[in-house]
Motif scaffolding. Structure first.
Motif, short mmCIF file in Angstrom:
data_model
loop_
_atom_site.label_atom_id
_atom_site.label_comp_id
_atom_site.label_asym_id
_atom_site.label_seq_id
_atom_site.Cartn_x
_atom_site.Cartn_y
_atom_site.Cartn_z
N GLU A 1 51.19 9.55 110.85
CA GLU A 1 51.39 8.15 110.47
C GLU A 1 50.24 7.68 109.60
O GLU A 1 49.08 7.78 109.96
CB GLU A 1 51.51 7.26 111.72
N VAL A 2 50.59 7.18 108.42
CA VAL A 2 49.62 6.59 107.51
C VAL A 2 50.11 5.19 107.16
O VAL A 2 51.22 4.80 107.53
CB VAL A 2 49.44 7.45 106.23
N GLU A 3 49.30 4.47 106.43
CA GLU A 3 49.69 3.11 106.07
C GLU A 3 50.92 3.12 105.17
O GLU A 3 50.97 3.86 104.19
CB GLU A 3 48.53 2.40 105.36
N HIS A 4 51.94 2.36 105.54
CA HIS A 4 53.17 2.16 104.78
C HIS A 4 54.19 3.30 104.88
O HIS A 4 55.28 3.19 104.32
CB HIS A 4 52.88 1.89 103.30
N CYS A 5 53.87 4.42 105.58
CA CYS A 5 54.85 5.49 105.70
C CYS A 5 54.47 6.44 106.83
O CYS A 5 53.36 6.39 107.37
CB CYS A 5 55.01 6.25 104.38
N ARG A 6 55.43 7.32 107.18
CA ARG A 6 55.22 8.34 108.20
C ARG A 6 55.75 9.68 107.70
O ARG A 6 56.82 9.74 107.11
CB ARG A 6 55.92 7.96 109.51
N TRP A 7 54.99 10.75 107.95
CA TRP A 7 55.37 12.11 107.57
C TRP A 7 55.93 12.84 108.79
O TRP A 7 55.34 12.80 109.87
CB TRP A 7 54.16 12.88 107.06
N PHE A 8 57.07 13.53 108.61
CA PHE A 8 57.69 14.27 109.70
C PHE A 8 57.91 15.72 109.26
O PHE A 8 58.54 15.97 108.22
CB PHE A 8 59.05 13.67 110.06
N LYS B 1 48.09 17.86 100.86
CA LYS B 1 47.24 17.33 101.93
C LYS B 1 48.01 16.45 102.91
O LYS B 1 47.43 15.96 103.89
CB LYS B 1 46.08 16.54 101.33
N HIS B 2 49.31 16.20 102.64
CA HIS B 2 50.17 15.38 103.49
C HIS B 2 49.55 14.01 103.72
O HIS B 2 49.43 13.52 104.84
CB HIS B 2 50.42 16.07 104.84
N SER B 3 49.15 13.40 102.60
CA SER B 3 48.53 12.07 102.65
C SER B 3 49.22 11.17 101.64
O SER B 3 49.93 11.63 100.74
CB SER B 3 47.03 12.16 102.34
N SER B 4 49.03 9.87 101.79
CA SER B 4 49.67 8.88 100.92
C SER B 4 48.66 7.82 100.53
O SER B 4 47.75 7.49 101.30
CB SER B 4 50.87 8.23 101.62
N GLN B 5 48.84 7.30 99.33
CA GLN B 5 47.91 6.30 98.81
C GLN B 5 48.67 5.19 98.13
O GLN B 5 49.62 5.43 97.37
CB GLN B 5 46.94 6.95 97.82
N LYS B 6 48.26 3.96 98.37
CA LYS B 6 48.81 2.79 97.71
C LYS B 6 47.94 2.49 96.49
O LYS B 6 46.78 2.11 96.63
CB LYS B 6 48.83 1.60 98.66
N PRO B 7 48.46 2.69 95.26
CA PRO B 7 47.60 2.56 94.07
C PRO B 7 47.27 1.12 93.69
O PRO B 7 46.29 0.89 93.00
CB PRO B 7 48.42 3.24 92.97
N PHE B 8 48.09 0.15 94.12
CA PHE B 8 47.87 -1.23 93.70
C PHE B 8 47.83 -2.16 94.91
O PHE B 8 48.68 -2.06 95.81
CB PHE B 8 48.99 -1.70 92.76
N ASN B 9 46.85 -3.04 94.92
CA ASN B 9 46.81 -4.06 95.97
C ASN B 9 47.83 -5.16 95.72
O ASN B 9 48.43 -5.70 96.65
CB ASN B 9 45.40 -4.67 96.06
N LYS B 10 48.03 -5.48 94.44
CA LYS B 10 48.99 -6.51 94.06
C LYS B 10 49.81 -5.99 92.88
O LYS B 10 49.29 -5.30 92.01
CB LYS B 10 48.30 -7.82 93.68
N SER B 11 51.08 -6.34 92.85
CA SER B 11 51.93 -5.95 91.73
C SER B 11 52.40 -7.20 91.01
O SER B 11 52.76 -8.19 91.65
CB SER B 11 53.15 -5.14 92.21
#
Length: 270
Positions: A129-136, A186-196
């Motif tokens: 579990e990471v911010e905004h999504c989950r890997w299964f 690496k099974h990781s996720s990143q949010k590139p923008f704080n605001k759109s």
């Protein structure tokens, strides 16, 4: 001081060839891909063009042989498939289905690539579990499904980075997180923008440069991933742009709007 640029809009349009110069016109179908029930929403091919993946309204992911139109495999997914993308480095296909992205190994091509892809995807052994999504992890599914990523909103578009390890996901209906970038190695996720700013329609990686293109209804914003800063803001000169494609040279870009297809070798900069 800003200066107004006066020009005839018709001068920006490319000159169309005469119909007689385009002859002979195609008179027969080379290959017909006929197996889907309902609308097809997305297609893509592998790097060599030997195989094609498609998905749509019938919730069935299909792998085709491009030279014959023969269906090689069918994979049932739980919802309408909105986007499919074939990884050009690994033996890997990503398919967006509702709020979930499925990553599978279609099992076609070089055996060394197939084995390295399985090893890469099997690195995920537990739910993450990471911010905004989950890997299964999905184990060794008989259909080739290896991983699924569940998001907080429906996924509308997918695009792979040219190195094969990064997958960008667009969620048009999400206000808090319209774009995520996943690292499948690496099974990781990143949010590139704080605001759109505006409703994001699509994102694309540049084929050879560290640029990330973000298309909203009226603008294309270009970000430098190394400097982590916006380097250009391009005006589309349309009321509603729906999708885009980036040429290898970057000087030629393609925009599709709700009523027409627009192609240009220059942009209006702001």
């Amino acid at each position: 001081m800003k200066m107004k640029l006066n020009m005839n809009p018709d001068d920006l349009l490319p000159k169309l060839p005469k119909p007689k110069d385009l002859k002979p016109f195609p008179s027969t179908k080379a290959v017909k891909f006929s197996d889907h029930e309902g609308h097809v929403y997305s297609i893509d091919s592998n790097k060599s063009g030997e195989f094609i993946v498609s998905g749509g309204e019938d919730k069935m992911l299909r792998i085709w042989e491009s030279s014959t139109g023969r269906v090689l495999s069918k994979i049932a997914l739980p919802d309408t498939i909105t986007s499919v993308k074939w990884n050009k480095v690994h033996s890997m296909v990503a398919a967006a289905c509702g709020d979930t992205v499925y990553i599978l190994n279609p099992g076609l091509g070089d055996r060394v690539v197939l084995e390295s892809t399985n090893k890469l995807l099997q690195g995920l052994t537990d739910i993450q579990e990471v911010e905004h999504c989950r890997w299964f992890p999905l184990g060794n599914d008989k259909d080739g499904l290896r991983t699924k990523i569940v998001h907080n909103s429906n996924v509308s578009n997918l695009t792979w980075h040219n190195n094969g390890n990064y997958l960008a996901v667009t969620m048009r209906d999400s206000q808090s997180c319209p774009v995520l970038i996943h690292n499948v190695a690496k099974h990781s996720s990143q949010k590139p923008f704080n605001k759109s700013k505006g409703q994001i329609q699509q994102v694309e990686f540049h084929p050879s440069k560290p640029f990330f293109y973000v298309l909203s209804q009226r603008y294309v914003r270009v970000y430098n991933l190394v400097k982590q800063a916006m380097v250009r803001k391009l005006i589309c000169s349309v009321k509603w742009a729906s999708c885009m494609a980036i040429h290898l040279r970057e000087t030629i870009s393609l925009l599709a709007v709700t009523t027409k297809l627009w192609c240009g070798s220059t942009w209006t900069y702001q």
